[in-house]
Design an enzyme around this catalytic site. Structure first.
Site, PDB file in Angstrom:
ATOM      1  N   ARG A  92       4.090  -0.610  10.550  1.00 51.56           N
ATOM      2  CA  ARG A  92       4.444  -1.842   9.851  1.00 51.56           C
ATOM      3  C   ARG A  92       5.798  -2.324  10.356  1.00 51.56           C
ATOM      4  O   ARG A  92       6.598  -1.563  10.906  1.00 51.56           O
ATOM      5  CB  ARG A  92       4.476  -1.617   8.333  1.00 51.56           C
ATOM      6  CG  ARG A  92       3.093  -1.431   7.783  1.00 51.56           C
ATOM      7  CD  ARG A  92       3.083  -1.447   6.261  1.00 51.56           C
ATOM      8  NE  ARG A  92       3.053  -0.124   5.683  1.00 51.56           N
ATOM      9  CZ  ARG A  92       2.658   0.118   4.446  1.00 51.56           C
ATOM     10  NH1 ARG A  92       2.256  -0.852   3.667  1.00 51.56           N
ATOM     11  NH2 ARG A  92       2.656   1.353   3.975  1.00 51.56           N
ATOM     12  N   LEU A 109      -4.488   2.854  -6.148  1.00 53.50           N
ATOM     13  CA  LEU A 109      -3.736   2.494  -4.944  1.00 53.50           C
ATOM     14  C   LEU A 109      -4.322   3.102  -3.678  1.00 53.50           C
ATOM     15  O   LEU A 109      -3.831   2.810  -2.580  1.00 53.50           O
ATOM     16  CB  LEU A 109      -2.268   2.962  -5.075  1.00 53.50           C
ATOM     17  CG  LEU A 109      -1.284   2.043  -5.786  1.00 53.50           C
ATOM     18  CD1 LEU A 109      -1.659   1.803  -7.234  1.00 53.50           C
ATOM     19  CD2 LEU A 109       0.119   2.628  -5.705  1.00 53.50           C
ATOM     20  N   TYR A 166     -10.152  -4.398   5.852  1.00 53.38           N
ATOM     21  CA  TYR A 166      -9.171  -4.306   4.765  1.00 53.38           C
ATOM     22  C   TYR A 166      -9.277  -5.528   3.843  1.00 53.38           C
ATOM     23  O   TYR A 166      -9.430  -5.384   2.632  1.00 53.38           O
ATOM     24  CB  TYR A 166      -7.776  -4.219   5.384  1.00 53.38           C
ATOM     25  CG  TYR A 166      -6.640  -4.068   4.404  1.00 53.38           C
ATOM     26  CD1 TYR A 166      -6.438  -2.875   3.702  1.00 53.38           C
ATOM     27  CD2 TYR A 166      -5.728  -5.107   4.201  1.00 53.38           C
ATOM     28  CE1 TYR A 166      -5.365  -2.738   2.831  1.00 53.38           C
ATOM     29  CE2 TYR A 166      -4.657  -4.977   3.329  1.00 53.38           C
ATOM     30  CZ  TYR A 166      -4.477  -3.787   2.647  1.00 53.38           C
ATOM     31  OH  TYR A 166      -3.416  -3.652   1.778  1.00 53.38           O
TER      32      TYR A 166
HETATM   33  P1  NAD Z   1       0.218   4.194   1.929  1.00 56.09           P
HETATM   34  O1  NAD Z   1      -0.649   4.319   3.123  1.00 56.09           O
HETATM   35  O2  NAD Z   1       1.567   4.824   1.980  1.00 56.09           O
HETATM   36  O3  NAD Z   1      -0.522   4.748   0.642  1.00 56.09           O
HETATM   37  C1  NAD Z   1      -1.915   4.788   0.501  1.00 56.09           C
HETATM   38  C2  NAD Z   1      -2.286   6.156  -0.018  1.00 56.09           C
HETATM   39  O4  NAD Z   1      -3.714   6.199  -0.200  1.00 56.09           O
HETATM   40  C3  NAD Z   1      -1.933   7.281   0.962  1.00 56.09           C
HETATM   41  O5  NAD Z   1      -1.265   8.314   0.291  1.00 56.09           O
HETATM   42  C4  NAD Z   1      -3.280   7.724   1.504  1.00 56.09           C
HETATM   43  O6  NAD Z   1      -3.288   9.075   1.893  1.00 56.09           O
HETATM   44  C5  NAD Z   1      -4.182   7.440   0.319  1.00 56.09           C
HETATM   45  N1  NAD Z   1      -5.599   7.282   0.694  1.00 56.09           N
HETATM   46  C6  NAD Z   1      -6.112   6.519   1.701  1.00 56.09           C
HETATM   47  N2  NAD Z   1      -7.449   6.642   1.728  1.00 56.09           N
HETATM   48  C7  NAD Z   1      -7.786   7.501   0.716  1.00 56.09           C
HETATM   49  C8  NAD Z   1      -9.012   8.031   0.241  1.00 56.09           C
HETATM   50  N3  NAD Z   1     -10.175   7.713   0.804  1.00 56.09           N
HETATM   51  N4  NAD Z   1      -8.977   8.904  -0.810  1.00 56.09           N
HETATM   52  C9  NAD Z   1      -7.803   9.241  -1.381  1.00 56.09           C
HETATM   53  N5  NAD Z   1      -6.606   8.776  -0.979  1.00 56.09           N
HETATM   54  C10 NAD Z   1      -6.605   7.906   0.061  1.00 56.09           C
HETATM   55  O7  NAD Z   1       0.334   2.627   1.616  1.00 56.09           O
HETATM   56  P2  NAD Z   1       1.105   1.857   0.463  1.00 56.09           P
HETATM   57  O8  NAD Z   1       1.935   0.822   1.112  1.00 56.09           O
HETATM   58  O9  NAD Z   1       1.737   2.805  -0.484  1.00 56.09           O
HETATM   59  O10 NAD Z   1      -0.092   1.083  -0.250  1.00 56.09           O
HETATM   60  C11 NAD Z   1      -0.594   1.478  -1.525  1.00 56.09           C
HETATM   61  C12 NAD Z   1      -1.602   0.448  -2.014  1.00 56.09           C
HETATM   62  O11 NAD Z   1      -0.959  -0.818  -2.165  1.00 56.09           O
HETATM   63  C13 NAD Z   1      -2.789   0.234  -1.079  1.00 56.09           C
HETATM   64  O12 NAD Z   1      -3.957   0.067  -1.841  1.00 56.09           O
HETATM   65  C14 NAD Z   1      -2.440  -1.052  -0.362  1.00 56.09           C
HETATM   66  O13 NAD Z   1      -3.594  -1.756   0.033  1.00 56.09           O
HETATM   67  C15 NAD Z   1      -1.658  -1.799  -1.439  1.00 56.09           C
HETATM   68  N6  NAD Z   1      -0.736  -2.774  -0.831  1.00 56.09           N
HETATM   69  C16 NAD Z   1       0.446  -2.375  -0.281  1.00 56.09           C
HETATM   70  C17 NAD Z   1       1.290  -3.314   0.292  1.00 56.09           C
HETATM   71  C18 NAD Z   1       2.625  -2.948   0.894  1.00 56.09           C
HETATM   72  O14 NAD Z   1       3.304  -3.840   1.412  1.00 56.09           O
HETATM   73  N7  NAD Z   1       3.087  -1.730   0.821  1.00 56.09           N
HETATM   74  C19 NAD Z   1       0.905  -4.657   0.336  1.00 56.09           C
HETATM   75  C20 NAD Z   1      -0.331  -5.014  -0.207  1.00 56.09           C
HETATM   76  C21 NAD Z   1      -1.137  -4.065  -0.807  1.00 56.09           C
HETATM   77  N1  UDP Z   2       5.189  -6.974  13.767  1.00 62.86           N
HETATM   78  C1  UDP Z   2       6.076  -7.069  14.844  1.00 62.86           C
HETATM   79  N2  UDP Z   2       6.493  -5.903  15.416  1.00 62.86           N
HETATM   80  C2  UDP Z   2       6.113  -4.680  14.985  1.00 62.86           C
HETATM   81  C3  UDP Z   2       5.221  -4.586  13.879  1.00 62.86           C
HETATM   82  C4  UDP Z   2       4.779  -5.777  13.310  1.00 62.86           C
HETATM   83  O1  UDP Z   2       6.467  -8.157  15.262  1.00 62.86           O
HETATM   84  O2  UDP Z   2       6.557  -3.672  15.571  1.00 62.86           O
HETATM   85  C5  UDP Z   2       4.747  -8.221  13.109  1.00 62.86           C
HETATM   86  C6  UDP Z   2       3.257  -8.344  12.902  1.00 62.86           C
HETATM   87  O3  UDP Z   2       2.620  -8.901  14.037  1.00 62.86           O
HETATM   88  C7  UDP Z   2       3.183  -9.262  11.697  1.00 62.86           C
HETATM   89  C8  UDP Z   2       4.444  -8.893  10.897  1.00 62.86           C
HETATM   90  O4  UDP Z   2       5.310  -8.242  11.815  1.00 62.86           O
HETATM   91  O5  UDP Z   2       3.276 -10.606  12.098  1.00 62.86           O
HETATM   92  C9  UDP Z   2       4.164  -7.984   9.717  1.00 62.86           C
HETATM   93  O6  UDP Z   2       3.403  -6.909  10.190  1.00 62.86           O
HETATM   94  P1  UDP Z   2       3.015  -5.659   9.283  1.00 62.86           P
HETATM   95  O7  UDP Z   2       2.167  -4.778  10.130  1.00 62.86           O
HETATM   96  O8  UDP Z   2       4.225  -5.078   8.679  1.00 62.86           O
HETATM   97  O9  UDP Z   2       2.172  -6.253   8.061  1.00 62.86           O
HETATM   98  P2  UDP Z   2       1.165  -7.470   7.838  1.00 62.86           P
HETATM   99  O10 UDP Z   2       1.937  -8.392   6.964  1.00 62.86           O
HETATM  100  O11 UDP Z   2       0.793  -8.118   9.123  1.00 62.86           O
HETATM  101  O12 UDP Z   2       0.003  -6.824   7.169  1.00 62.86           O
END
Ligand code: NAD
Ligand code: UDP
Length: 323
Positions: free
Chosen positions: A187, A74, A146
């Site tokens: 977010r 993750l 990303y």
């Molecule tokens: P988050 O930022 O809370 O968690 C990411 C974690 O990774 C953090 O604790 C950060 O410190 C750690 N990290 C970042 N770079 C690192 C590195 N180089 N080495 C070690 N640790 C590192 O975000 P999250 O929402 O918990 O996301 C977790 C995973 O799920 C990510 O891979 C993200 O791309 C994926 N994801 C999340 C969502 C969502 O909506 N939350 C959606 C799509 C994908």
């Molecule tokens: N967004 C918004 N106001 C905010 C933060 C985000 O209107 O303060 C919008 C953003 O432009 C996007 C959607 O909400 O269209 C979801 O944004 P987020 O950053 O949560 O995640 P994304 O799905 O874009 O990765």
């Protein structure tokens, strides 16, 4: 039960810390590797006293050596403001992080799950998005570090699987929210709730007509575990998310209602390449994993709002500029 040694990279983050909770509770021996770039220890401090939990502060772009049975990968900044802060580092984290965990999986014959994302579909022309859709990603835009990093990681996972027989799983996560989101990650859910509980105006980017589909964290963690424990002939990719779609404006109005805030809606410029619509087709997850989310947005938001009310925002370090 079958106790496993499980590595969770990014285990101190929002999703990772909930996953660690679940795995520790189930009795597994859990190792969390995280450099705390976008998270902080408070997410896992309650686990540090548990004998079956271990925290290692380490950056996954540098090789590391562990012996485990399963890996959930993750580690990666996930919020747009976080991953655009140092885009080259974001790409390295996805690609080198994937290579490093796949190396461990290959050497230890461990099963490894990659947290991919709906961003691999970019700004989608197909709606809702099935796994077969190949996406509409701008490879040179501000989100590319990303999106393309995650796409390259997907390629690595499938090549290690085909070339080296690595037992892997690939999940594509759609917008997920809940307690322990970083309150300054920028977010939409965390921004709106923080703004509302502080009595501030809510910042809508564009006209708020773009859509997202919001999954509560507990549902998503169920999906992670179902996929990891699922049949070996089903490696994914599989979409995990809530198929109930909302406009960003509808989300803002619901947050105002649930918080009783007097904040107004204020409109800001839409970020470049912001997807106009996003909604998962979860037919595959339903059919193969018997998984679907059960927590509706109103309920999940109420739980998230009460967590945001329980924390002191001053305890949270903002890693990047934010509203
Ligand atoms: P988050 O930022 O809370 O968690 C990411 C974690 O990774 C953090 O604790 C950060 O410190 C750690 N990290 C970042 N770079 C690192 C590195 N180089 N080495 C070690 N640790 C590192 O975000 P999250 O929402 O918990 O996301 C977790 C995973 O799920 C990510 O891979 C993200 O791309 C994926 N994801 C999340 C969502 C969502 O909506 N939350 C959606 C799509 C994908
Ligand atoms: N967004 C918004 N106001 C905010 C933060 C985000 O209107 O303060 C919008 C953003 O432009 C996007 C959607 O909400 O269209 C979801 O944004 P987020 O950053 O949560 O995640 P994304 O799905 O874009 O990765």
């Amino acid at each position: 039960m079958n106790i496993k040694r499980i590595l969770v990279t990014g285990g101190a983050g929002f999703l990772g810390s909930h996953l660690c909770d679940r795995l520790v509770e189930a009795g597994h021996d859990v190792i969390c590797v995280d450099n705390l770039f976008t998270s902080q220890k408070s997410n896992i401090v309650h686990l540090l006293k548990r004998p079956n939990f271990e925290f290692i502060r380490h950056d996954v772009t540098h090789a590391f050596w562990l012996e485990v049975d399963e890996i959930y990968n993750l580690a990666c900044p996930a919020a747009p403001g976080h991953y655009q802060y140092n885009p080259i580092k974001t790409m390295k984290t996805s690609v080198l992080g994937a290579i490093n965990v796949l190396g461990i999986a290959k050497r230890c014959h461990a099963k490894v799950l990659q947290a991919s994302t709906s961003e691999v579909y970019g700004d989608p022309d197909v709606h809702p998005q099935p796994e077969s859709y190949r996406g509409n990603v701008n490879p040179i835009g501000p989100r590319a570090c990303y999106d393309e990093g995650k796409r390259a990681a997907e390629t690595l996972f499938f090549d290690y699987h085909r070339q080296n027989g690595v037992n892997m799983r690939l999940v594509r996560i759609f917008n997920t929210y809940g307690p322990r989101m970083h309150p300054f990650d920028g977010r939409v859910v965390s921004n709106f709730i923080r703004q509302a509980v502080n009595g501030n105006d809510l910042t809508l980017f564009g006209d708020g007509s773009q859509t997202r589909s919001f999954c509560y964290v507990d549902d998503l963690i169920d999906g992670f575990i179902a996929m990891m424990d699922g049949p070996d002939d089903f490696v994914g990719p599989v979409n995990l998310g809530n198929p109930h779609e909302f406009t960003v404006r509808q989300l803002a109005e619901l947050v105002l209602e649930l918080t009783g805030s007097n904040g107004k809606l204020v409109f800001k410029d839409l970020p470049e390449d912001d997807p106009r619509q996003r909604c998962p087709d979860i037919g595959l997850a339903k059919a193969r994993l018997n998984w679907q989310p059960s927590i509706e947005l109103r309920e999940g938001l109420m739980r998230t709002v009460s967590w945001f009310r329980s924390i002191d925002f001053a305890d949270y370090r903002a890693p990047t500029p934010n509203y």
